[in-house]
Design a protein around this motif. Structure first.
Motif, PDB file in Angstrom:
ATOM      1  N   ARG A  17       8.135   0.152  -4.622  1.00 38.39           N
ATOM      2  CA  ARG A  17       7.496  -1.406  -5.761  1.00 38.39           C
ATOM      3  C   ARG A  17       6.915  -0.190  -6.784  1.00 38.39           C
ATOM      4  O   ARG A  17       6.293  -0.458  -8.024  1.00 38.39           O
ATOM      5  N   ARG A  21       7.311   0.202 -10.803  1.00 39.62           N
ATOM      6  CA  ARG A  21       6.754  -0.030 -11.936  1.00 39.62           C
ATOM      7  C   ARG A  21       6.509   1.424 -12.249  1.00 39.62           C
ATOM      8  O   ARG A  21       6.497   0.986 -13.626  1.00 39.62           O
ATOM      9  N   GLU A  26       5.112  -1.505 -16.474  1.00 39.65           N
ATOM     10  CA  GLU A  26       3.869  -1.580 -16.505  1.00 39.65           C
ATOM     11  C   GLU A  26       4.249  -3.402 -16.926  1.00 39.65           C
ATOM     12  O   GLU A  26       4.526  -3.848 -15.361  1.00 39.65           O
ATOM     13  N   TYR A  29       6.508  -4.572 -14.526  1.00 40.82           N
ATOM     14  CA  TYR A  29       6.282  -4.816 -13.142  1.00 40.82           C
ATOM     15  C   TYR A  29       5.653  -6.640 -12.831  1.00 40.82           C
ATOM     16  O   TYR A  29       6.006  -6.955 -12.140  1.00 40.82           O
ATOM     17  N   ARG A  30       4.860  -6.011 -14.387  1.00 41.28           N
ATOM     18  CA  ARG A  30       3.310  -7.754 -14.290  1.00 41.28           C
ATOM     19  C   ARG A  30       4.653  -8.710 -13.758  1.00 41.28           C
ATOM     20  O   ARG A  30       3.915  -9.600 -13.469  1.00 41.28           O
ATOM     21  N   LYS A  34       6.345  -8.134  -9.529  1.00 44.38           N
ATOM     22  CA  LYS A  34       4.506  -7.739  -9.031  1.00 44.38           C
ATOM     23  C   LYS A  34       4.962  -8.987  -7.924  1.00 44.38           C
ATOM     24  O   LYS A  34       4.697  -9.154  -6.761  1.00 44.38           O
TER      25      LYS A  34
END
Ligand code: ADP
Ligand code: MG
Length: 460
Positions: A17, A21, A26, A29-30, A34
Motif C-alpha cells: 500500500r 501511494r 495521494e 490512493y485515497r 485505500k
C-alpha cells in the motif's frame, strides 16, 4: 508456502500500500486504493476486497497489474491476484475524496503533488511523465509531435487532439506531459486532466446529489480539458450525452480538448455517431506498437536517469524479449534493479534470466507462429496449408511473407526457426520476406495498414 504468518502478511500488505501511494499519488490512493482490503491469500492467489462492482472493475483495470507486481516483489509465493466485491467493506470508505486539479491559478505549485482542495476534480500529475522523459522513435513520433504542438502553441491548434494506441504505449505519459508543459508555459490556463471513468463517476455522483449545475460549471469553465481512456465512456448514455454537450461548449469557446483512447474514433464501440464524428474533427494521432530500437532507447534513457549500472547486453536482451509494452519493460527493469540492490551483486545476463524468468516466459508465450499463420491466412483468404507450401504465386507468397515478418516481430524465434515452420524454408528466405514487407510498408499505405491491423489483432 513458507514464512507467510499473519504478521508477515500484514506487513507486506502495508508495504504494498505504501508503494501504491508513492506511485499513484495521494489523491488516487485515497479515492481508489485505500478502500482495498486484504481478504485472504491461498495457494499463491491474493484476494483483495473492494466495496462495489464498479470499483472492482476500475481497480482491476487501472491497478491490477501493478498490484500483482508489487505483491510478487514482496512475496515470491504469490502468482495470482483477484479483486472481488466485498459488501462487508463500508461503502463510505469508497467515496473518493476531492482531488487536485492542475490549476496554476491556485497557490502552491511546487512539485506537482499538490494538496487537494475541496471543489476540485481531476487527477494529480505524475512528475516523471514529461516530454523530456519521453523517448521518441518511429512508432510514436507523430503523437509526440502533435502533443508538443498542442502544449506549446498557446493557441488552440487541433481540436480535439485524439491520441490512441494499445496498452502501455505512452498515452497517459503524453497527456501528463502536455499538462505539465502548459502549466509551465501558461500557469493561468486552467487544466483538468482526468480519466473517463472519473468523469463518469463524478457525473453520476452529481446526479445522485442533484448537483449537476456545479458539475457542468466546473467542466465548462476550463481552458484545457483532458480525458484519458475515453473508451470507458462508451455505452453509458447519459454520461456520453453530458460529455457531448461539454465538448461542444468547450469547442465553441475555443478551449483545447485532448482525448486518449485505446482505439481510433472510428473503431470505438458504443459511441454515438455524432460524437464519433466530432472526435475526428481535430487531429487523430496513434501510438504504434514499439520497435526494438525504441524499446532499447527507453531502457537506456531510464538507466541513464537512474544512474544505474546495467550492461548493454542486458538492455538489448530485455528490449528483444519484452515486446508487449513499455509498462512491462519498465517493470522488468525495476525488478532487476531491485534485485541488484538487495542482493548487492552486479546484473548479468544470467541473473537477468533468473530474476525475470516468469516475465520472459509470459512474453514468449504471447503469440505463436501457428497463430500468426492462421490469422494471416484467414485475413488474406488463403488456405493455411499455403503457409508451408512451395507455391510461389503472388497471391500466396505475399501473405506468407507477411506471416514471416510478423513471426519475426512478434515472437522471439530466430530466422532459421521461423523458416522451418514455413515448410522448411531457409533463413535467407525469411530475411528476404522481412525486408520485402518493410519495403512495402513504406511504399504502400493500404498494405501497411493491413499489416498493422494483423499485428494488433495478434497482440490483443
Ligand atoms: P498508456 O497510457 O498508453 O497505457 P502509459 O503512458 O501509462 O501507457 O505508459 C506506460 C509506462 O511506459 C509509463 O511509465 C510511461 O512513462 C512509459 N513509457 C511509455 N512510452 C514511453 C516512451 N516513449 N518513453 C519513455 N517512457 C515511456
Ligand atoms: Mg493510460
Amino acid at each position: 508456502m513458507t514464512s507467510m504468518g499473519e504478521e508477515n502478511l500484514s506487513a507486506q500488505w502495508l508495504r504494498v500500500r505504501g508503494r501504491l501511494r508513492a506511485e499513484y499519488g495521494e489523491a488516487a490512493y485515497r479515492s481508489w486504493l485505500k478502500p482495498l482490503t486484504l481478504l485472504v491469500i491461498d495457494d499463491g492467489r491474493v484476494r483483495i476486497g473492494v466495496p462495489t462492482d464498479f470499483m472492482r472493475d476500475w481497480v482491476e483495470n487501472q491497478y491490477g497489474g501493478r498490484l500483482l507486481d508489487l505483491w510478487r516483489d514482496e512475496n515470491r509465493a504469490i502468482s495470482d491476484l483477484e479483486i472481488v466485491t466485498n459488501t462487508a467493506v463500508p461503502r463510505r470508505a469508497a467515496e473518493p475524496a476531492a482531488v487536485a486539479v492542475a490549476d496554476g491559478r491556485r497557490a502552491g505549485v511546487s512539485d506537482g503533488r499538490r494538496a487537494a482542495t475541496v471543489d476540485d476534480i481531476g487527477a494529480t500529475l505524475d512528475t516523471r511523465l514529461t516530454f523530456d522523459n519521453f523517448v521518441t522513435g518511429k512508432p510514436n513520433e507523430l503523437a509526440f509531435a502533435a502533443a508538443r504542438r498542442v502544449a506549446e502553441s498557446g493557441a488552440v491548434t487541433f481540436n480535439p487532439l485524439f491520441l490512441y494506441g494499445g496498452v502501455g504505449l505512452g498515452k497517459t505519459h503524453l497527456m501528463h506531459a502536455i499538462a505539465w508543459q502548459i502549466r509551465k508555459q501558461s500557469p493561468e490556463r486552467r487544466i483538468i486532466y482526468l480519466s473517463a471513468e472519473k468523469f463518469m463517476y463524478e457525473f453520476i455522483r452529481a446526479l445522485r446529489f442533484k448537483d449537476t449545475v456545479s458539475f457542468k460549471d466546473q467542466f465548462r469553465s476550463v481552458d484545457v480539458l483532458m480525458i484519458d481512456d475515453f473508451q470507458f465512456i462508451s455505452g453509458k448514455d447519459s454520461t456520453q450525452e453530458e460529455f457531448f454537450h461539454t465538448f461542444n461548449a468547450l469547442v465553441d469557446q475555443n478551449r483545447q480538448i485532448v482525448i486518449s483512447a485505446d482505439k481510433s474514433p472510428n473503431d470505438l464501440e458504443g459511441i454515438e455517431e455524432r460524437m464519433r464524428s466530432r472526435l475526428g474533427w481535430g487531429l487523430v494521432a496513434d501510438l504504434h506498437p514499439t520497435t526494438y530500437e525504441l524499446r532499447l532507447g527507453i531502457l537506456q534513457s531510464k538507466v541513464e536517469r537512474l544512474k544505474a549500472d546495467v550492461p548493454g547486453k542486458v538492455l538489448e536482451f530485455l528490449a528483444h524479449k519484452i515486446t508487449s509494452n513499455v509498462r512491462e519493460l519498465e517493470g522488468a527493469l525495476n525488478r532487476l534493479l531491485a534485485y541488484a540492490s538487495l542482493i548487492g551483486r552486479p546484473i548479468t545476463l544470467e541473473s537477468t534470466q533468473e530474476v525475470l524468468h516468469d516475465l520472459l516466459r509470459a512474453n514468449d508465450r504471447r503469440v505463436t507462429i501457428e497463430e500468426i499463420q492462421k490469422r494471416v491466412a484467414e485475413h488474406f483468404n488463403i488456405k493455411l496449408a499455403e503457409m508451408s507450401s512451395a507455391r510461389r504465386a503472388r497471391a500466396v507468397a505475399r501473405p506468407r511473407q507477411v506471416a514471416m515478418y510478423l513471426a519475426k516481430q512478434l515472437t522471439a524465434r530466430s530466422l532459421p526457426e521461423i523458416g522451418r515452420k514455413f515448410g522448411g524454408r531457409d533463413h535467407t528466405t525469411v530475411m528476404h520476406a522481412v525486408r520485402k514487407v518493410e519495403e512495402l510498408r513504406g511504399s504502400d499505405a493500404a498494405f501497411a495498414e493491413d499489416v498493422e491491423l494483423l499485428r494488433r489483432m495478434l497482440e490483443s
